[in-house]
Every structure is written in C-alpha cells, then in structure tokens.
Design an enzyme around this catalytic site. Structure first.
Site, PDB file in Angstrom:
ATOM      1  N   ARG A  88      36.259   1.635  91.652  1.00 14.28           N
ATOM      2  CA  ARG A  88      36.473   0.707  92.793  1.00 14.28           C
ATOM      3  C   ARG A  88      35.778   1.086  94.086  1.00 14.28           C
ATOM      4  NH1 ARG A  88      38.153  -2.736  89.091  1.00 14.28           N
ATOM      5  NH2 ARG A  88      40.347  -2.589  88.526  1.00 14.28           N
ATOM      6  N   ASN A 109      42.430  -7.432  80.205  1.00 11.22           N
ATOM      7  CA  ASN A 109      41.334  -8.264  79.708  1.00 11.22           C
ATOM      8  C   ASN A 109      40.391  -7.391  78.887  1.00 11.22           C
ATOM      9  OD1 ASN A 109      39.265 -10.002  79.260  1.00 11.22           O
ATOM     10  ND2 ASN A 109      38.727 -10.330  81.405  1.00 11.22           N
ATOM     11  N   ASP A 155      30.448  -5.605  82.979  1.00  9.40           N
ATOM     12  CA  ASP A 155      31.858  -5.489  82.610  1.00  9.40           C
ATOM     13  C   ASP A 155      32.783  -6.199  83.598  1.00  9.40           C
ATOM     14  OD1 ASP A 155      33.935  -4.355  80.840  1.00  9.40           O
ATOM     15  OD2 ASP A 155      34.581  -3.466  82.721  1.00  9.40           O
ATOM     16  N   ASP A 169      39.373   2.159  80.032  1.00  8.29           N
ATOM     17  CA  ASP A 169      39.242   0.968  80.879  1.00  8.29           C
ATOM     18  C   ASP A 169      40.167   1.114  82.097  1.00  8.29           C
ATOM     19  OD1 ASP A 169      38.444  -1.446  81.918  1.00  8.29           O
ATOM     20  OD2 ASP A 169      39.270  -2.686  80.309  1.00  8.29           O
ATOM     21  N   PHE A 223      44.038  -8.508  86.147  1.00  9.29           N
ATOM     22  CA  PHE A 223      43.944  -7.894  84.820  1.00  9.29           C
ATOM     23  C   PHE A 223      43.707  -6.390  84.968  1.00  9.29           C
ATOM     24  CE2 PHE A 223      42.489 -12.231  83.650  1.00  9.29           C
ATOM     25  CZ  PHE A 223      43.195 -12.433  82.483  1.00  9.29           C
ATOM     26  N   GLY A 224      44.386  -5.601  84.157  1.00  7.24           N
ATOM     27  CA  GLY A 224      44.017  -4.187  84.077  1.00  7.24           C
ATOM     28  C   GLY A 224      45.182  -3.242  84.258  1.00  7.24           C
TER      29      GLY A 224
HETATM   30  O1  DOR Z   1      41.626  -5.551  82.368  1.00  4.42           O
HETATM   31  C1  DOR Z   1      40.507  -5.405  82.838  1.00  4.42           C
HETATM   32  N1  DOR Z   1      40.334  -5.011  84.116  1.00  4.42           N
HETATM   33  N2  DOR Z   1      39.462  -5.689  82.080  1.00  4.42           N
HETATM   34  C2  DOR Z   1      38.208  -5.715  82.572  1.00  4.42           C
HETATM   35  O2  DOR Z   1      37.306  -5.997  81.815  1.00  4.42           O
HETATM   36  C3  DOR Z   1      37.969  -5.448  84.002  1.00  4.42           C
HETATM   37  C4  DOR Z   1      39.045  -4.627  84.572  1.00  4.42           C
HETATM   38  C5  DOR Z   1      39.025  -4.571  86.094  1.00  4.42           C
HETATM   39  O3  DOR Z   1      37.953  -4.404  86.673  1.00  4.42           O
HETATM   40  O4  DOR Z   1      40.102  -4.632  86.680  1.00  4.42           O
END
Ligand code: DOR
Length: 446
Positions: A66, A281, A154, A308, A326-327
């Site tokens: 990030r 994701n 990505d 990830d 997502f994540g």
């Molecule tokens: O869950 C996810 N978060 N999948 C991804 O491909 C990107 C990632 C994010 O950058 O937060």
C-alpha cells in the site's frame, strides 16, 4: 556479525538435505554447514535450533504493502515487520498503489524504502498496463532495469485479450513472468461472494467461478501463442486448476499460486455474522474447490503458497458486506496455518511446504535460489513446529488487523529469521529497523 544455528533439522529440497546440522553464518553468507561445528569466530552468537526446523528463507510472492498512497493501511516499514514476524526473508509487492507502480521510479522507490527499513528483501511487481487501466503497456523495460521481478495488473484482470497478448509478447523478451489476476469483469460485476449456494443463501450478488476460469483458460492460450511465462495468481477453483494441470503436462511455462484462505476457508464460512474479513477477491469457493486446491498443492500442480496480504483500515471493513473492501491480511498467519492444517496433519510433507513457500517463488520469478549451503546468501528461517500461537492484535505487526483468524489458536511458527545474515526475527520478536548503506546516487544498498 556471526551466528551459529545449532542442531536444527535442516531441510533443503534443492540439495536433498534433511538432517541435523550446525550452520555458521558470517556476515551475509553461510560459511559452514556440518553435523557439528565446534570452532567459530570470536563473538559468534549461538541460536539454539534443537527441536526446530531450519529452511531457506520463506518468500511470499504476493503481498500488498500500500505504499505509496495508502499508508494508513500499511507502509513498506510496517509490511516489512509483518513479513519478518511471519518468517519471511522476501516478498514481492503488487503494484496497485497510488500512483500505481508502472515506472522505474515507482520500482526504485519501493526498493529504497524496504532497504531503509532493513527487514525484508522486497521485489516489486510492476504494473502490466499504465495505471492498471488495461489500455497501454507500461514502462516494462524501465522497470526491469530498476529491479521489477514480474508484471501484473493484480486487483484487476486485463479485460482485452488483444491487450493481454501485447503485454505477454512484450514481457516475453525480458525473461520475467506475467502474473495474471484472472477476472472477467462482465461476469463478476457487483459480485461479492461465490455465485451459487453462498450468493443465494446470503442474498448477495455472486462472483461466478467462470469469471475466473475463462480468463485462466484464455491466458494459458496466450502463453502458448507468445511463449511468455505465465503465473496464475491466487487460483481458487478446481476447474481452473485443471487447466493449469493440463498446460503443465503439455510443457507450457505455466505456474500458479494459492492462498491459505482458499485452502482452508470456504463460502460456507460466511454466515449471518457477515464477517467482512471473509470478503476476498477471488471469493472463497466451495469445499470441493478447497479440497481440489489442497490436492493440487500436494501433487505439485500448485507451485507457490502466497498470502495476498491485503491490509485495509477498520472503517473499510467495519461496514456492510457489499461495500467492504476485498482482502485480508496474511503474512503473520500463513506459516502457522500451513503447519497446523496441513503439515501437522501429515497431509503435506515438509519438503513440499519448503518448496512452495521458499524455493518455487524464486524459481518462478527467476531470482537467485536461497539454499542451506556454504557460500549461499544467509536467508534462513528457523521454525518451531510446536510453538503455540494465539492470533491477537499484538501478534499482528501489520498496520491493519483485517484477519478472520483473530483469536485462532495455531501450532507452529517462525522463531528466528536471518535476512542476508541480519537477524530480523529473534525468538519471535521483530528487530528494530536498521537502515542499510547508501550508494553514490543516494540509493540504499542493503
Ligand atoms: O482480495 C483482494 N484484495 N484481492 C485482490 O486481488 C486485491 C487485493 C487488494 O488489493 O486489496
């Protein structure tokens, strides 16, 4: 500084090593590996390895730090601490920062920041297309010169097959892999959970398996056409894995990776508590998919285990499932989960674990191997397979705490890490950042 790691079970599938060894590290390198080492330079610090397992430094080739742009979620410094805590000597960072990492300057920035933190070797993945917009090639050559280890959009699939062909044709000239996030947005639009039982039961939009599988298939065909090494990111379905298996059997340069999330969690885990930490994701799939992924990891169809690691701030997760980001994070929990759920149960051998978490990522990214051998750079992870871990906010070094494993009790973790001979984790405690030297351009050296 010199260290003697004494009496650990040393495992290195690259040399067939699996036995009790003493390992002497002087400066950046391993200088001796022997059943017993009695003579060491003055001032050598001993690290007790009895009952522990010593492996080449773990490498997570799919993390999000990030930085720049979203430092409130994670910085290169805090992400490096999370990596060291999890036992990693190396990470590859995805380019969906702000600005997107699509130039040599972006690559150099990350490497310099990581060297300043001095806790992990950071290998930036450059964006395939400018701004990850899927429209124009980014500065691939420039990024290679500055140290990019691969290329990916990505977070997004490259929607146009023609654009992806151009990308792969171009990248194929550099002996670097394209890392494909496979997602056809026409099919996954608005989807937040797996399409099927989960979307029906929860009354939310579905993200169908086909949205991933069609693009896995397309990119394998583009690999055949262009010869570009293709690495499928965070594979999540049994059918997609079947495509990879068939491509490998044909001898195509195709590899893939899996996250612990997709190995150990399924759509059934999302219940009426709507834990947004389970929103990832690609989404958590069915239990049949998860079982197929575990089988693929055991039989070697899946090359790498990655996290990830996707840090998000509390306010981005503490909201309705539909609008949550997502994540989930994963650096600190990856090894403990693998040890508890697969190695400890006998499902996965140590040899396969070490290959998937340390050796294959370097192979896929065409980087120098790390080995428990005299003369090798001392990138080493010492693991206590019996040490109990309780996942608490204190255990997490990441700036974000978005993990569904909070409160989990696991068995086994890294206790010590040497990164190029520097002790970045000492008995479970992360070292303070110690910057390396600068070269004549003012760039950090080590
Ligand atoms: O869950 C996810 N978060 N999948 C991804 O491909 C990107 C990632 C994010 O950058 O937060």
């Amino acid at each position: 500084m010199a260290y003697l790691i004494r009496g650990a079970r040393a495992i290195d599938p690259q040399t067939g090593l699996d036995g009790t060894r003493d390992v002497l590290v002087e400066g950046e390198r391993i200088t001796r590996v022997a059943e017993r080492i009695d003579e060491v330079p003055e001032g050598t610090e001993a690290i007790e390895g009895e009952g522990k397992v010593l492996v080449p430094g773990l490498f997570d080739m799919h993390v999000h730090f990030r930085d720049p742009g979203f430092e409130y979620k994670e910085t290169i410094a805090t992400g490096s601490r999370a990596a060291a805590k999890g036992g990693f000597t190396d990470v590859a960072t995805m380019p969906n920062t702000n600005p997107v990492c699509d130039t040599g300057t972006g690559v150099r920035y990350q490497i310099d920041r990581a060297r300043a933190a001095g806790l992990v070797h950071l290998h930036p993945v450059g964006a395939l297309t400018r701004g990850e917009q899927g429209e124009q090639l980014s500065e691939i050559g420039d990024m290679v010169l500055e140290g990019a280890c691969g290329f990916s959009d990505d977070g997004h699939g490259v929607q146009s097959a023609g654009m992806m062909r151009t990308c792969m044709q171009y990248v194929s000239k550099f002996d670097k892999p394209v890392i494909a996030h496979c997602e056809i947005e026409d099919l996954t639009a608005n989807g937040v959970v797996n399409e099927g039982h989960a979307s029906t039961r929860l009354g939310m939009f579905g993200w169908p398996a086909l949205g991933e599988e069609l693009e896995v298939w397309r990119d394998i065909e583009l690999c055949r056409l262009t010869g570009c090494p293709l690495h499928i990111a965070h594979i999540s379905t049994a059918r997609g894995l079947g495509y990879v298996r068939a491509a490998k059997a044909e001898g195509l340069p195709v590899t893939c990776e899996v996250t612990p999330n997709h190995l150990f969690l399924t759509e059934d885990d999302i219940d009426d508590s709507y834990d947004t930490n389970l929103k990832v994701n690609p989404p958590l799939r069915t239990k049949e998919d998860a079982a197929a992924l575990r089988e693929g990891l055991v039989d070697g169809t899946i090359d790498c285990i990655v996290t990830d690691h996707a840090p998000h701030a509390a306010h981005e997760k503490d909201c309705e499932f539909e609008i949550a980001y997502f994540g989930m994070i994963g650096l600190e929990t990856s090894l403990p989960l693998m040890l508890t759920r697969m190695v400890g149960t006998g499902e996965l051998s140590w040899e396969r674990l070490v290959d998937a978490m340390a050796i294959a990522p370097r192979r896929v990214l065409r980087l120098e191997p790390a080995s428990i051998a005299e003369g090798s750079v001392a990138d080493l992870t010492l693991i206590d397979p019996e040490r109990k871990v309780k996942v608490t906010p204190d255990f997490i070094e990441s700036r974000s705490k978005n993990t569904p494993w909070m409160g989990a009790e696991l068995e086994g973790c890294a206790t010590d890490v040497l990164m190029a001979g520097k002790r970045t984790l000492a008995d479970g405690v992360v070292a303070e950042a110690t910057p390396g030297l600068e070269d004549e351009r003012g760039f950090m050296l080590a």
